[in-house]
Enzyme design. Structure first.
Site, PDB file in Angstrom:
ATOM      1  N   THR A  21     -51.585 -30.147  59.322  1.00 34.94           N
ATOM      2  CA  THR A  21     -50.380 -30.930  59.072  1.00 34.94           C
ATOM      3  C   THR A  21     -49.857 -31.392  60.422  1.00 34.94           C
ATOM      4  O   THR A  21     -49.725 -30.600  61.357  1.00 34.94           O
ATOM      5  CB  THR A  21     -49.318 -30.098  58.321  1.00 34.94           C
ATOM      6  OG1 THR A  21     -49.830 -29.815  57.008  1.00 34.94           O
ATOM      7  CG2 THR A  21     -48.012 -30.854  58.191  1.00 34.94           C
ATOM      8  N   GLU A  23     -46.899 -33.187  62.720  1.00 37.91           N
ATOM      9  CA  GLU A  23     -45.475 -33.497  62.844  1.00 37.91           C
ATOM     10  C   GLU A  23     -45.382 -34.782  63.654  1.00 37.91           C
ATOM     11  O   GLU A  23     -45.656 -34.797  64.847  1.00 37.91           O
ATOM     12  CB  GLU A  23     -44.748 -32.352  63.545  1.00 37.91           C
ATOM     13  CG  GLU A  23     -44.890 -31.034  62.817  1.00 37.91           C
ATOM     14  CD  GLU A  23     -45.245 -29.877  63.722  1.00 37.91           C
ATOM     15  OE1 GLU A  23     -45.244 -30.035  64.962  1.00 37.91           O
ATOM     16  OE2 GLU A  23     -45.558 -28.807  63.189  1.00 37.91           O
TER      17      GLU A  23
END
Length: 175
Positions: A119, A121
């Site tokens: 993931t 950011e």
């Protein structure tokens, strides 16, 4: 020590798995990972560490998506990675950073044994149009010394997509 690109390739299918893997994404001491077409944003302007925070899904169209400033986007890599004996680290590519697009600002340190998608950011200092499939970050691998335990289970292990913060689960353990 950081593994060379040649050593990353030699370890494919042994201590390192990257799927899909393309030799064209291999660098002298890292491997470029691509941006998937899905993003998440948080629905609320105010977030709470002790609660699940609702998210909204965005799809990056073929013509790209213009990102807004002062907004956090969560993306993920196209590639699924797994390592059984190296410590994976993730950094944004310098060409991306020079456009004011920050990738994986705070959490680029992985655990030996991590298995899943990364993931990302994503935050920009000025509006920027992004495209899915762009080589957006790079993974590199450190050797680990001494006895160690592999990361087998945790909040983000074996994920199947973008993972919003699951920090609230840490508070549940303490209760």
């Amino acid at each position: 020590m950081i593994l060379s690109g040649r050593e990353i390739q030699r370890e494919m299918g042994k201590g390192i798995n990257i799927e899909p893997f393309s030799p064209s994404q291999l660098n002298p001491n890292s491997y470029n990972l691509k941006l998937h077409h899905e993003l998440l944003t948080y629905s609320n302007n105010e977030l709470d560490m002790k609660q699940p925070n609702p998210t909204e899904k965005l799809i990056i169209p073929e013509e790209g998506l213009l990102l807004e400033t002062n907004k956090l986007y969560l993306g993920r890599t196209v590639e699924h990675t797994e390592t059984s004996k190296f410590v994976p680290m993730l950094e944004g590519r310098s060409s991306i950073g020079r456009l004011g697009l920050f990738i994986h600002v705070t959490a680029g340190f992985g655990d030996v044994g991590f298995n899943g998608f990364w993931t990302l950011e994503i935050f920009c200092v000025q509006p920027i149009r992004i495209y899915s499939g762009v080589e957006i970050c790079q993974i590199f691998y450190h050797t680990i010394e001494g006895d160690y335990d592999t990361y087998k289970e945790g909040k983000y292990q074996n994920n199947q997509g973008i993972q919003p913060s699951l920090l609230y689960k840490d508070f549940e353990k303490k209760a």
